[in-house]
Design a protein around this motif. Structure first.
Motif, PDB file in Angstrom:
ATOM      1  N   PHE A  83     -23.702   1.240  17.883  1.00 50.86           N
ATOM      2  CA  PHE A  83     -22.347   0.677  17.844  1.00 50.86           C
ATOM      3  C   PHE A  83     -22.150  -0.033  16.520  1.00 50.86           C
ATOM      4  CE2 PHE A  83     -19.206  -2.722  18.701  1.00 50.86           C
ATOM      5  CZ  PHE A  83     -18.131  -1.914  19.042  1.00 50.86           C
ATOM      6  N   LEU A  84     -21.077   0.338  15.820  1.00 51.81           N
ATOM      7  CA  LEU A  84     -20.732  -0.271  14.538  1.00 51.81           C
ATOM      8  C   LEU A  84     -19.335  -0.855  14.640  1.00 51.81           C
ATOM      9  CD1 LEU A  84     -21.204   1.091  10.955  1.00 51.81           C
ATOM     10  CD2 LEU A  84     -18.912   0.482  11.717  1.00 51.81           C
ATOM     11  N   GLN A  85     -19.164  -2.034  14.045  1.00 54.80           N
ATOM     12  CA  GLN A  85     -17.854  -2.683  14.051  1.00 54.80           C
ATOM     13  C   GLN A  85     -17.654  -3.359  12.695  1.00 54.80           C
ATOM     14  OE1 GLN A  85     -17.179  -5.951  16.909  1.00 54.80           O
ATOM     15  NE2 GLN A  85     -15.359  -4.822  17.581  1.00 54.80           N
ATOM     16  N   ALA A  86     -16.522  -3.081  12.064  1.00 60.26           N
ATOM     17  CA  ALA A  86     -16.253  -3.639  10.741  1.00 60.26           C
ATOM     18  C   ALA A  86     -14.784  -3.477  10.418  1.00 60.26           C
ATOM     19  CB  ALA A  86     -17.114  -2.959   9.681  1.00 60.26           C
ATOM     20  N   GLN A  87     -14.363  -4.098   9.333  1.00 61.97           N
ATOM     21  CA  GLN A  87     -13.019  -3.913   8.812  1.00 61.97           C
ATOM     22  C   GLN A  87     -13.075  -2.828   7.744  1.00 61.97           C
ATOM     23  OE1 GLN A  87     -10.505  -5.477  10.119  1.00 61.97           O
ATOM     24  NE2 GLN A  87      -8.799  -5.027   8.769  1.00 61.97           N
ATOM     25  N   ASP A  88     -12.216  -1.828   7.874  1.00 63.34           N
ATOM     26  CA  ASP A  88     -12.274  -0.678   6.969  1.00 63.34           C
ATOM     27  C   ASP A  88     -11.679  -1.024   5.608  1.00 63.34           C
ATOM     28  OD1 ASP A  88     -12.727   1.943   6.118  1.00 63.34           O
ATOM     29  OD2 ASP A  88     -12.066   2.749   8.040  1.00 63.34           O
ATOM     30  N   TRP A  89     -12.014  -0.172   4.626  1.00 68.67           N
ATOM     31  CA  TRP A  89     -11.404  -0.282   3.311  1.00 68.67           C
ATOM     32  C   TRP A  89      -9.934   0.115   3.399  1.00 68.67           C
ATOM     33  CZ3 TRP A  89     -15.007  -2.734   0.836  1.00 68.67           C
ATOM     34  CH2 TRP A  89     -16.354  -2.429   1.051  1.00 68.67           C
ATOM     35  N   GLN A  90      -9.081  -0.546   2.648  1.00 71.76           N
ATOM     36  CA  GLN A  90      -7.655  -0.272   2.699  1.00 71.76           C
ATOM     37  C   GLN A  90      -7.222   0.554   1.496  1.00 71.76           C
ATOM     38  OE1 GLN A  90      -5.153  -3.648   3.384  1.00 71.76           O
ATOM     39  NE2 GLN A  90      -6.331  -4.401   5.124  1.00 71.76           N
ATOM     40  N   ALA A  91      -6.499   1.627   1.766  1.00 67.12           N
ATOM     41  CA  ALA A  91      -5.960   2.456   0.690  1.00 67.12           C
ATOM     42  C   ALA A  91      -4.707   1.772   0.143  1.00 67.12           C
ATOM     43  CB  ALA A  91      -5.623   3.849   1.214  1.00 67.12           C
ATOM     44  N   ASP A  92      -4.753   1.400  -1.121  1.00 66.69           N
ATOM     45  CA  ASP A  92      -3.641   0.640  -1.696  1.00 66.69           C
ATOM     46  C   ASP A  92      -3.233   1.176  -3.069  1.00 66.69           C
ATOM     47  OD1 ASP A  92      -5.880  -0.105  -3.083  1.00 66.69           O
ATOM     48  OD2 ASP A  92      -5.646  -2.262  -2.797  1.00 66.69           O
ATOM     49  N   ASN A  93      -3.228   2.490  -3.188  1.00 64.76           N
ATOM     50  CA  ASN A  93      -2.747   3.118  -4.415  1.00 64.76           C
ATOM     51  C   ASN A  93      -1.235   3.296  -4.285  1.00 64.76           C
ATOM     52  OD1 ASN A  93      -2.075   4.736  -6.589  1.00 64.76           O
ATOM     53  ND2 ASN A  93      -3.869   6.059  -6.390  1.00 64.76           N
ATOM     54  N   PHE A  94      -0.487   2.451  -4.980  1.00 64.85           N
ATOM     55  CA  PHE A  94       0.971   2.491  -4.872  1.00 64.85           C
ATOM     56  C   PHE A  94       1.598   3.187  -6.076  1.00 64.85           C
ATOM     57  CE2 PHE A  94      -0.047  -1.645  -2.587  1.00 64.85           C
ATOM     58  CZ  PHE A  94      -0.193  -1.009  -1.364  1.00 64.85           C
TER      59      PHE A  94
ATOM     60  N   ASN B 122      13.841   7.078  -6.683  1.00 68.22           N
ATOM     61  CA  ASN B 122      13.170   8.118  -5.888  1.00 68.22           C
ATOM     62  C   ASN B 122      11.672   7.865  -5.813  1.00 68.22           C
ATOM     63  OD1 ASN B 122      13.428  10.484  -4.310  1.00 68.22           O
ATOM     64  ND2 ASN B 122      12.613  11.717  -5.997  1.00 68.22           N
ATOM     65  N   TYR B 123      11.304   6.601  -5.832  1.00 65.17           N
ATOM     66  CA  TYR B 123       9.888   6.217  -5.768  1.00 65.17           C
ATOM     67  C   TYR B 123       9.233   6.759  -4.504  1.00 65.17           C
ATOM     68  CZ  TYR B 123       5.903   3.102  -4.834  1.00 65.17           C
ATOM     69  OH  TYR B 123       4.664   2.597  -4.531  1.00 65.17           O
ATOM     70  N   ASP B 124       8.032   7.342  -4.680  1.00 62.79           N
ATOM     71  CA  ASP B 124       7.228   7.843  -3.566  1.00 62.79           C
ATOM     72  C   ASP B 124       5.797   7.362  -3.794  1.00 62.79           C
ATOM     73  OD1 ASP B 124       5.927   9.167  -1.567  1.00 62.79           O
ATOM     74  OD2 ASP B 124       6.588  11.182  -2.133  1.00 62.79           O
ATOM     75  N   GLY B 125       5.447   6.247  -3.205  1.00 67.16           N
ATOM     76  CA  GLY B 125       4.112   5.682  -3.387  1.00 67.16           C
ATOM     77  C   GLY B 125       3.065   6.494  -2.659  1.00 67.16           C
ATOM     78  N   ILE B 126       1.897   6.643  -3.266  1.00 66.91           N
ATOM     79  CA  ILE B 126       0.855   7.477  -2.674  1.00 66.91           C
ATOM     80  C   ILE B 126       0.424   6.933  -1.324  1.00 66.91           C
ATOM     81  CG2 ILE B 126      -1.562   8.178  -2.953  1.00 66.91           C
ATOM     82  CD1 ILE B 126      -0.950   8.551  -5.925  1.00 66.91           C
ATOM     83  N   ASN B 127       0.154   5.650  -1.239  1.00 62.61           N
ATOM     84  CA  ASN B 127      -0.228   5.048   0.045  1.00 62.61           C
ATOM     85  C   ASN B 127       0.913   4.241   0.642  1.00 62.61           C
ATOM     86  OD1 ASN B 127      -3.438   4.634  -1.409  1.00 62.61           O
ATOM     87  ND2 ASN B 127      -2.950   6.077   0.224  1.00 62.61           N
ATOM     88  N   VAL B 128       2.125   4.759   0.446  1.00 60.90           N
ATOM     89  CA  VAL B 128       3.333   4.232   1.085  1.00 60.90           C
ATOM     90  C   VAL B 128       3.957   5.391   1.857  1.00 60.90           C
ATOM     91  CG1 VAL B 128       5.575   3.149   0.727  1.00 60.90           C
ATOM     92  CG2 VAL B 128       3.681   2.606  -0.814  1.00 60.90           C
ATOM     93  N   TYR B 129       4.342   5.164   3.104  1.00 62.60           N
ATOM     94  CA  TYR B 129       4.776   6.256   3.966  1.00 62.60           C
ATOM     95  C   TYR B 129       6.170   6.003   4.534  1.00 62.60           C
ATOM     96  CZ  TYR B 129      -0.223   6.638   3.500  1.00 62.60           C
ATOM     97  OH  TYR B 129      -1.489   6.674   2.973  1.00 62.60           O
ATOM     98  N   GLY B 130       6.944   7.061   4.578  1.00 60.53           N
ATOM     99  CA  GLY B 130       8.351   6.982   4.957  1.00 60.53           C
ATOM    100  C   GLY B 130       9.232   7.227   3.755  1.00 60.53           C
ATOM    101  N   ASP B 131       8.708   6.976   2.548  1.00 62.17           N
ATOM    102  CA  ASP B 131       9.489   7.221   1.331  1.00 62.17           C
ATOM    103  C   ASP B 131       9.390   8.663   0.861  1.00 62.17           C
ATOM    104  OD1 ASP B 131       6.870   7.159   0.531  1.00 62.17           O
ATOM    105  OD2 ASP B 131       7.117   5.598  -0.996  1.00 62.17           O
ATOM    106  N   GLU B 132       8.709   9.513   1.642  1.00 61.40           N
ATOM    107  CA  GLU B 132       8.709  10.938   1.323  1.00 61.40           C
ATOM    108  C   GLU B 132      10.077  11.564   1.596  1.00 61.40           C
ATOM    109  OE1 GLU B 132       4.763   9.500   2.767  1.00 61.40           O
ATOM    110  OE2 GLU B 132       6.763   9.571   3.643  1.00 61.40           O
ATOM    111  N   VAL B 133      10.860  10.920   2.453  1.00 60.30           N
ATOM    112  CA  VAL B 133      12.186  11.422   2.804  1.00 60.30           C
ATOM    113  C   VAL B 133      13.135  11.096   1.660  1.00 60.30           C
ATOM    114  CG1 VAL B 133      14.071  11.315   4.457  1.00 60.30           C
ATOM    115  CG2 VAL B 133      11.700  11.087   5.252  1.00 60.30           C
ATOM    116  N   SER B 134      13.698  12.141   1.045  1.00 60.92           N
ATOM    117  CA  SER B 134      14.486  11.964  -0.182  1.00 60.92           C
ATOM    118  C   SER B 134      15.679  12.903  -0.173  1.00 60.92           C
ATOM    119  CB  SER B 134      13.577  12.257  -1.392  1.00 60.92           C
ATOM    120  OG  SER B 134      14.306  12.298  -2.592  1.00 60.92           O
TER     121      SER B 134
END
Length: 962
Positions: free
Chosen positions: A289-300, A320-332
């Motif tokens: 059993f492993l428990q930890a906080q994962d790494w966060q993807a924050d390439n904006f 028309n910004y579309d951040g790599i680790n931002v979601y919902g802004d793909e809709v353009s």
């Protein structure tokens, strides 16, 4: 007196006399085996009568005892891997025969199986092979054995999250690599529905790993479809050979100097239990059993998904910004297209009212109405003066007022959408029965569940995801029969980009948001605002009512979407779902027989066959299986013939395999290898291998909305292409569609700009590789091992993907499809590697360097080599630095390279990483304390673009009976 002896007493007396006679005829030997330097017990050491198989092994305390009917005098051999064997002459009953074993270098003497599917010394392997044994695993400079794979020669790792990593060799790395096979105790480790090898999310407990063998390059001739770039076999410990309880508790921290989270705890518990009876029946069980906080993807960084490349700007500077680790802004949407759509709707309503129609007018009726000057003037007057239509009319008819500019919705950062509370629960067990010394039956299970993050065409939150693997096997010295099933359950897994997009839709539909944005932009510009100010005002107005992360409205919307499957989405009813419902299964049966012993080993001859069934069961959330169930069948067989020549100095081996899949023609993959001994323990090897892989289950049958709903991924076989009429109603290329949009937005629509894309009538086909390799492995003296190779690969029918746009038959616009296809022409790659191991005063010095490069590629091929040209590892270790204290340090460096994938593309900078550990052995309680860390200098780095940057993990581990 004699009459007093009853029958039971007489029988008991006879048994005692018989036992005494047997005891008198047997020789009893007992004692202990310890390490000469540390004086620690050596559990598992073998004590055998020389020239025979009679004997025993030491227990956890290093002690042993056995009896034999062998007539004295005779010789026993005490041995253990990594130590110099000792022989002792036995003249009769011997007690307290204590032996001290001395560690020795065993460079090049390890026995491997995977290279030829038959045991052989690693020095004599006909192809490149890397190996990690249990002794090395116990003292690795990494949090787990799977993390330590990074230190092997030529091995690349793509890290998507704390517990999910993709392994690859020789180029064309990818997230969830489908070109590299992984097997655990003979079972394919892939998730059959999600199409990636699950790595060690569901796999072997660290305490249960016996060895890992890794074959770089093609291996289809022996292992079937897949493995076009490599194959790895992970083997667990036998409960007969490794008995007793073991456990390890590891605690530590990560996210040091991480502004996203601050320092977070990292904890892992591993347990193993094994017991054997009479060397006949044995069982084992493991738990982790492993428990930890994962790494966060924050390439904006800003990304142009149509062109698959980065662009300048951020949310404040690029509408028309579309951040790599931002979601919902793909809709353009294009602003001029939005304005025109509003006017078209107003025109339809006006004409319907003017003509007194019950239903909306047709295009012909509207054209006829406009052809009448009076009608046209009335229409224009309405559009020019109506409060709703006026801004859009002005925007399209006032030069310079409304730009030809795409704008995107405001998205959500990944941290607001993805579950970073990583957990991994793994359990395994087996029951083993030996019919004889060489024939064994095994019932085995691996099961695991957890929460992680995986990168594919999107970022997927694998929440409460689980996989079970269940196997029955009968194996002997020359054969095996094996059947297993893999049962995949997606749990609460979902797509992050769809979640972000659908939270936006819940707060405000895009059909309302975009007109509000454009209308407010025109209003601001009309009042003299600058472009930047007008864009800001437009977004602020359109975002009114937007759900803010952390708010109750956001939480409720998120929860509703996560509890609704993708297939349950209904835009008309305002029902949105991002959840998978995958219950895909795989069934695999195979067998092999080695006939070599029947030929007195004059030649080596093997035959094998396999059958596989995929049952795709996603309920329409991944595959085209909402109505009909999908089954894929695969058949295969192989043969291998090997023989030695010239006084056993040259060994030639010829292999071949034939495979057939439901949707593809049969395929033959040959292999020819040669190994020549130029001197004792020095061998040159040459090989020609072929490999292939079928399009994955998703390449064949996927039918999934991604990119926030802006694109549909579909399978590339004719059945799916026909479903969307892509043969009859041809779609247009991505480049020509964007040129058409640009012209239309500028007021010059030109349909001739659209260029059709023609799909192959047979759909997507398997890809293949021809691999040529030459190598040398040898001992230059007993303490210096060198291994070098060079390779050249030729790929054909490389599976890539295209984006196409199909005109909707109702005239409502276009639908975007992402479809797997084969690249035209051939792709080549080449490379070389060198590895060195040197034993110096009981220090193990190691180093390796690898070079990989892509050669010729077709003009239309998207380069996804995804591999640094140069990477190297340097290591130093000593098992006994001082009494009971050892250490291991490994330094790794890789160069800069460009990463290209369907999710994101960009530069991966060069980086270096240092892993280290120091350990204290406590022989009195058979334990070890390890203090260590990965990336101990805490230099954050990422291995693939769009994935999180990874920092240090510092840990302390206590292990009993490791």
């Amino acid at each position: 007196m004699m009459r007093r002896f009853t029958k039971p007493v007489f029988l008991l007396l006879m048994l005692c006399i018989t036992a005494l006679c047997v005891q008198a005829q047997s020789v009893v030997i007992s004692g202990a085996v310890i390490d000469k330097l540390s004086k620690a017990p050596v559990p598992g050491a073998g004590i055998t009568i020389k020239g025979k198989t009679v004997g025993t092994t030491t227990n956890q305390s290093g002690k042993y005892a056995f009896s034999t009917a062998e007539k004295a005098p005779f010789t026993i051999v005490i041995s253990f891997l990594g130590y110099t064997s000792i022989e002792k002459l036995i003249s009769g009953n011997t007690a307290n025969l204590n032996v001290e074993l001395e560690q020795e270098g065993i460079l090049g003497q390890e026995v491997v199986i995977s290279a030829s599917r038959t045991p052989e010394k690693i020095l004599e392997s006909p192809v490149s092979i890397e190996r990690m044994g249990h002794s090395a695993i116990k003292e690795q400079a990494a949090p787990s054995f799977y993390d330590a794979l990074n230190n092997m020669k030529g091995v690349e790792v793509s890290t998507q999250s704390l517990t999910f990593k993709s392994i690859n060799t020789r180029g064309f790395n990818s997230n969830g690599n489908t070109r590299f096979n992984q097997f655990v105790d003979g079972m394919d480790n892939q998730a059959p529905g999600l199409n990636f090898a699950v790595g060690n999310i569901v796999g072997i407990n660290d305490l249960d790993v016996d060895n890992v063998e890794l074959l770089p390059g093609a291996s289809s001739a022996l292992y079937g479809a897949g493995g076009i770039n490599g194959t790895m076999l992970m083997t667990s410990k036998s409960p007969f050979d490794y008995q007793g309880p073991s456990f390890q508790f590891k605690t530590g921290i990560n996210h040091v100097n991480d502004n996203n989270t601050g320092v977070q705890p990292y904890n892992q518990l591993d347990v193993r239990l094994a017991k054997a009876w009479n060397n006949k029946f044995a069982v084992k069980g493991t738990f982790s059993f492993l428990q930890a906080q994962d790494w966060q993807a924050d390439n904006f960084s800003n990304f142009d998904r149509a062109a698959r490349k980065g662009k300048d700007g951020n949310r404040n500077s690029d509408p028309n910004y579309d951040g790599i680790n931002v979601y919902g802004d793909e809709v353009s949407q294009n602003m001029r297209n939005v304005a025109q759509s509003v006017l078209n709707a107003g025109t339809s309503g006006f004409v319907q009212g003017a003509l007194g129609l019950i239903a909306p007018p047709t295009a012909a009726q509207i054209d006829a109405f406009k052809s009448n000057p009076a009608g046209l003037n009335a229409l224009n007057g309405f559009l020019r003066t109506n409060a709703t239509m006026r801004p859009f009319y002005a925007g399209l008819n006032t030069p310079g007022l409304l730009p030809d500019q795409n704008v995107s919705r405001t998205g959500y950062e990944e941290s607001s959408l993805v579950d970073y509370k990583t957990q991994s629960l793994k359990a395994s067990g087996s029951a083993n029965y030996r019919f004889s010394k060489t024939v064994e039956a095994i019932a085995q299970v691996y099961w695991g569940s957890g929460t992680s993050v995986y990168t594919g065409s999107d970022r997927y939150s694998l929440r409460n995801f689980s996989i079970g693997q269940y196997k029955l096997e009968l194996k002997g010295q020359d054969f095996f029969l094996r059947g297993y099933t893999t049962q995949e359950r997606s749990g609460d897994s979902y797509i992050a980009s769809i979640l972000g997009s659908y939270i936006n839709e819940t707060s405000k539909k895009s059909t309302d948001w975009f007109p509000q944005y454009v209308g407010n932009y025109i209003g601001a510009k009309s009042q003299g605002a600058t472009d930047a100010a007008a864009y800001a005002a437009a977004r602020a107005a359109a975002d009114q009512g937007r759900f803010v992360p952390g708010s109750k409205a956001f939480g409720l919307a998120k929860e509703q979407i996560l509890n609704t499957t993708i297939a349950g989405t209904d835009f008309k009813k305002g029902i949105y779902g991002a959840k998978f419902n995958d219950k895909t299964n795989l069934y695999h049966y195979e067998g092999m027989y080695n006939f070599s012993n029947l030929f007195n080993n004059v030649v080596e001859f093997q035959l094998g066959a396999s059958y596989r069934l995929y049952q795709l069961r996603s309920n329409g959330t991944i595959f085209n299986d909402l109505v009909d169930e999908i089954n894929i069948k695969e058949y295969g067989s192989f043969a291998q013939l090997g023989k030695k020549f010239f006084e056993d100095k040259l060994k030639l081996t010829v292999s071949g395999r034939y495979d057939k899949s439901t949707n593809f023609d049969g395929r033959f993959t040959p292999r020819v290898t040669g190994v020549y001994t130029v001197a004792k323990n020095n061998n040159i090897r040459v090989s020609y291998q072929t490999g292939y892989r079928n399009p994955t289950t998703q390449n064949q049958y996927i039918d999934l909305s991604v990119g926030g709903g802006s694109q549909r991924l579909i399978g590339g076989i004719p059945e799916i292409l026909n479903k969307y009429s892509l043969f009859a109603n041809q779609a247009y290329t991505d480049v020509s569609y964007r040129a058409f949009l640009a012209a239309a937005a500028a007021g010059n629509p030109d349909p001739t700009l659209l260029k059709s894309y023609s799909f192959d009538a047979k759909g997507v086909r398997p890809e293949s590789v021809q691999a040529f390799e030459v190598g040398y492995k040898g001992l230059l003296g007993p303490k210096f091992l060198i291994d070098a190779y060079a390779y050249y690969n030729i790929y054909k029918n490389f599976i890539t993907a295209v984006d196409v746009y199909q005109r909707n038959t109702d005239g409502s616009g276009f639908t975007k499809f992402g479809v797997p296809v084969n690249a035209a022409g051939k792709v080549t790659s080449y490379g070389a590697a060198l590895g060195i191991d040197y034993l110096l005063a009981n220090y193990n010095l190691s180093g390796n360097i690898s070079y990989n490069n892509i050669g010729d590629i077709p003009d239309n091929y998207i380069n996804d080599f995804n591999t640094p040209k140069i990477r190297y590892n340097l290591g130093i270790a000593k098992r006994e630095l001082i009494k009971n204290v050892g250490f291991n340090v490994n330094y790794r460096w890789q160069g800069k390279f460009y990463w290209n994938s369907s999710f994101a593309s960009g530069d991966v900078p060069a980086f270096a990483s240092l892993d280290a550990q120091v350990n204290l052995k406590i022989p009195s309680v058979n334990s070890m304390i390890k203090i260590g860390g990965s990336n101990v200098l805490n230099k954050y780095n990422f291995t693939s673009y769009g994935n999180p940057a990874v920092g240090a993990i510092y840990y302390v581990a206590y292990a009993f009976n490791p």
